[in-house]
Structure formats: structure tokens, C-alpha cells
Design a protein around this motif. Structure first.
Motif, PDB file in Angstrom:
ATOM      1  N   SER A  43       0.857  -1.187   0.000  1.00  0.00           N
ATOM      2  CA  SER A  43       0.000   0.000   0.000  1.00  0.00           C
ATOM      3  C   SER A  43       0.889   1.231   0.000  1.00  0.00           C
ATOM      4  O   SER A  43       1.815   1.345   0.821  1.00  0.00           O
ATOM      5  CB  SER A  43      -0.906   0.009   1.229  1.00  0.00           C
ATOM      6  OG  SER A  43      -1.504   1.277   1.393  1.00  0.00           O
ATOM      7  N   LEU A  59       0.929   0.439  -4.561  1.00  0.00           N
ATOM      8  CA  LEU A  59      -0.384   0.714  -5.123  1.00  0.00           C
ATOM      9  C   LEU A  59      -1.108   1.730  -4.245  1.00  0.00           C
ATOM     10  O   LEU A  59      -1.131   1.588  -3.019  1.00  0.00           O
ATOM     11  CB  LEU A  59      -1.221  -0.566  -5.219  1.00  0.00           C
ATOM     12  CG  LEU A  59      -0.897  -1.556  -6.339  1.00  0.00           C
ATOM     13  CD1 LEU A  59      -1.874  -2.737  -6.292  1.00  0.00           C
ATOM     14  CD2 LEU A  59      -0.964  -0.891  -7.696  1.00  0.00           C
ATOM     15  N   SER A  60      -1.691   2.732  -4.877  1.00  0.00           N
ATOM     16  CA  SER A  60      -2.426   3.758  -4.124  1.00  0.00           C
ATOM     17  C   SER A  60      -3.892   3.366  -3.999  1.00  0.00           C
ATOM     18  O   SER A  60      -4.514   2.952  -4.986  1.00  0.00           O
ATOM     19  CB  SER A  60      -2.335   5.113  -4.832  1.00  0.00           C
ATOM     20  OG  SER A  60      -0.998   5.574  -4.866  1.00  0.00           O
ATOM     21  N   PRO A  61      -4.453   3.464  -2.789  1.00  0.00           N
ATOM     22  CA  PRO A  61      -5.882   3.154  -2.634  1.00  0.00           C
ATOM     23  C   PRO A  61      -6.738   4.161  -3.379  1.00  0.00           C
ATOM     24  O   PRO A  61      -6.377   5.333  -3.501  1.00  0.00           O
ATOM     25  CB  PRO A  61      -6.106   3.242  -1.116  1.00  0.00           C
ATOM     26  CG  PRO A  61      -5.015   4.135  -0.627  1.00  0.00           C
ATOM     27  CD  PRO A  61      -3.839   3.886  -1.521  1.00  0.00           C
ATOM     28  N   TYR A  82      -7.886  -0.514  -4.989  1.00  0.00           N
ATOM     29  CA  TYR A  82      -6.662   0.215  -5.314  1.00  0.00           C
ATOM     30  C   TYR A  82      -6.659   0.581  -6.797  1.00  0.00           C
ATOM     31  O   TYR A  82      -7.359  -0.033  -7.599  1.00  0.00           O
ATOM     32  CB  TYR A  82      -5.425  -0.618  -4.967  1.00  0.00           C
ATOM     33  CG  TYR A  82      -5.200  -0.761  -3.479  1.00  0.00           C
ATOM     34  CD1 TYR A  82      -4.276   0.023  -2.803  1.00  0.00           C
ATOM     35  CD2 TYR A  82      -5.945  -1.674  -2.737  1.00  0.00           C
ATOM     36  CE1 TYR A  82      -4.088  -0.094  -1.430  1.00  0.00           C
ATOM     37  CE2 TYR A  82      -5.774  -1.804  -1.362  1.00  0.00           C
ATOM     38  CZ  TYR A  82      -4.841  -1.009  -0.715  1.00  0.00           C
ATOM     39  OH  TYR A  82      -4.670  -1.116   0.635  1.00  0.00           O
TER      40      TYR A  82
END
Length: 259
Positions: free
Chosen positions: A6, A91-93, A60
């Protein structure tokens, strides 16, 4: 090989799908893997060369390795003495933008058209473009999910459910009476297009800064105003091209949009 994490917490992400493809306009998928509890992925027995690494997971934003503004990303190159292990894939939410549309009395406005605008760079200049649209439900609520980080604006168009236009009156000769002699109703109203936070022109709209994982609740109130009626006298139909249909446009963020 590497770990999918994350971007906001650094925690490893399981159940992420990682794909490896050859670069170019016609990308060809070479292999795919799903991360386990530790977020790890691994591709063995690869030929030396350049690859595109991508990952996706529910909640995501789908991304390529070290993807940044403009859609650019970092390729993975394999071969003797080249390091392609121990990669950290962040990975960006996704963010979610939602809220409620109500009228002056606090009642929900259903079936309102809600438009999400995004500020972006195009050709070296900043432009505001349409990113998505939604319709409010019977409770007046709307929602945009899978929103990327960035700067946004919201605009709403709707029609009061109780709006009423009196029947047009004519004189003794059958000719419609002038506009100032036509009957008016207090319910002959309309909603102006409204932008967050409750502005009636796009120049006064409030910019909304969205970061990964944000869930802002953005509510708007529609204020009814006396309706304006336009009578447009179009040219007679052309037998070759048919009837010319008038189009009403409104300037929104510097772009003419059909109203």
C-alpha cells in the motif's frame, strides 16, 4: 520478484494480480501472478529483455511499476548483472467522492445529473475536463468510486419535480400574447447549474483536493429561481437538409457544453 504494498501504509497487499508484458503499442502478456499474504510475487526463467510490470487489486488504482503523471512508468530490464529482484511495487488506494443533493427545504433532489471534473495538464497548460458523471438516486445521493488523487470540481444539473409552466395565452385574433402579458406561476421555476460549494458559475467553483484513500462527503443545495423562457424563430425547413434544430450551450470551465 518483489512485494506489492500500500502506498499510504506500506503494508503488503495479498490477492493483488501482477502481470508481466512486453512493451510497445501491442503489449503481449508474458506471465501473471497473484500475491500471497506477504504481498510477494515472482517470475522465473525470463529471457533477457525489457518488460512492463503492472498490478491491480480491488480498492486500489490499477498501476504500472513506478507510474507517474502523464502515464509514464519504469520498465523492468532483465539480464546478466541487472537487478530485477526485490522490487517494491506501491499501489495507491482509490478515493471515493460522494454526497447528497437537496433543495431549499432540505428535501432530496433525485435524478440530478452530477458531473465530476478533473484538473489536468494538456499540452503544457492546465485544463479542466469531464472525468465522470452520475445521477442522484431517490434519496438525492450520488457517488464516484475509483477516483485517482488530484484536483476536482463538481457540477449539478436538475429540474424541480414540482416545476409548472402555465399554458400560453393568445389574444382574440389567435396570436400569442407578449411575454409580459402571459400568466406566471410561482411554480414556474428552474434550477441553475450549481457547482460545489453552491456556486452558480464555474469560475466560482471550489477546487476539491483528493488524496489516495480519501472519502469526502460533498453535499450541494439546489436553489430554485424563476424560469426564463426563450422563443427561437428558426428558418423554414430546407428540403435537402431537414429542420435546423436550435442548440443551447453553456460555458463551463471555458468549454461550451450543451445545456
Amino acid at each position: 520478484s518483489g512485494i506489492v504494498r500500500s502506498a499510504t501504509t506500506g503494508a503488503p497487499l495479498d490477492r493483488a494480480e501482477v502481470t508481466l508484458s512486453t512493451p510497445g503499442e501491442q503489449e503481449t502478456q508474458v506471465a501473471t501472478a497473484v500475491t500471497g499474504e506477504g504481498g510477494a510475487f515472482r517470475f522465473d526463467r525470463l529471457a533477457a529483455g525489457k518488460y512492463v510490470l503492472a498490478a491491480s487489486r480491488r480498492g486500489y488504482i490499477d498501476s504500472r511499476y513506478q507510474e507517474h503523471e502523464g502515464g509514464f512508468s519504469t520498465a523492468i530490464v532483465t539480464g546478466p548483472s541487472l537487478v530485477s529482484q526485490g522490487l517494491r511495487f506501491n499501489l495507491s488506494p482509490t478515493a471515493v467522492i460522494g454526497g447528497a443533493i437537496t433543495d431549499d427545504s432540505g428535501e432530496p433532489v433525485g435524478d440530478a445529473r452530477v458531473t465530476l471534473y478533473r484538473q489536468q495538464q494538456q499540452g503544457g497548460e492546465t485544463k479542466i475536463v469531464t472525468a465522470d458523471t452520475d445521477s442522484s438516486d431517490d434519496d438525492g445521493t450520488y457517488e464516484f468510486d475509483s477516483v485517482h488523487a488530484g484536483t476536482y470540481y463538481i457540477g449539478v444539473s436538475a429540474t424541480p419535480w414540482y416545476a409548472f409552466q402555465p399554458r400560453q395565452h393568445s389574444g382574440p385574433d389567435g396570436t400569442p400574447l407578449p411575454a409580459d402579458q402571459q400568466p406566471r406561476s410561482p411554480l414556474d421555476v428552474a434550477y441553475p447549474m450549481t457547482f460545489y460549494a453552491n456556486a452558480t458559475d464555474s469560475d466560482s467553483a471550489t477546487a476539491i483536493q483528493i488524496n489516495p484513500g480519501d472519502h469526502p462527503e460533498l453535499n450541494l443545495t439546489m436553489h430554485a429561481v424563476p424560469a426564463v423562457h426563450l422563443e427561437i424563430r428558426a428558418p423554414k425547413p430546407d428540403p435537402r437538409h431537414g429542420f435546423p434544430t436550435p442548440q443551447l450551450e453553456q460555458n463551463v470551465f471555458g468549454v461550451e457544453q450543451f445545456f
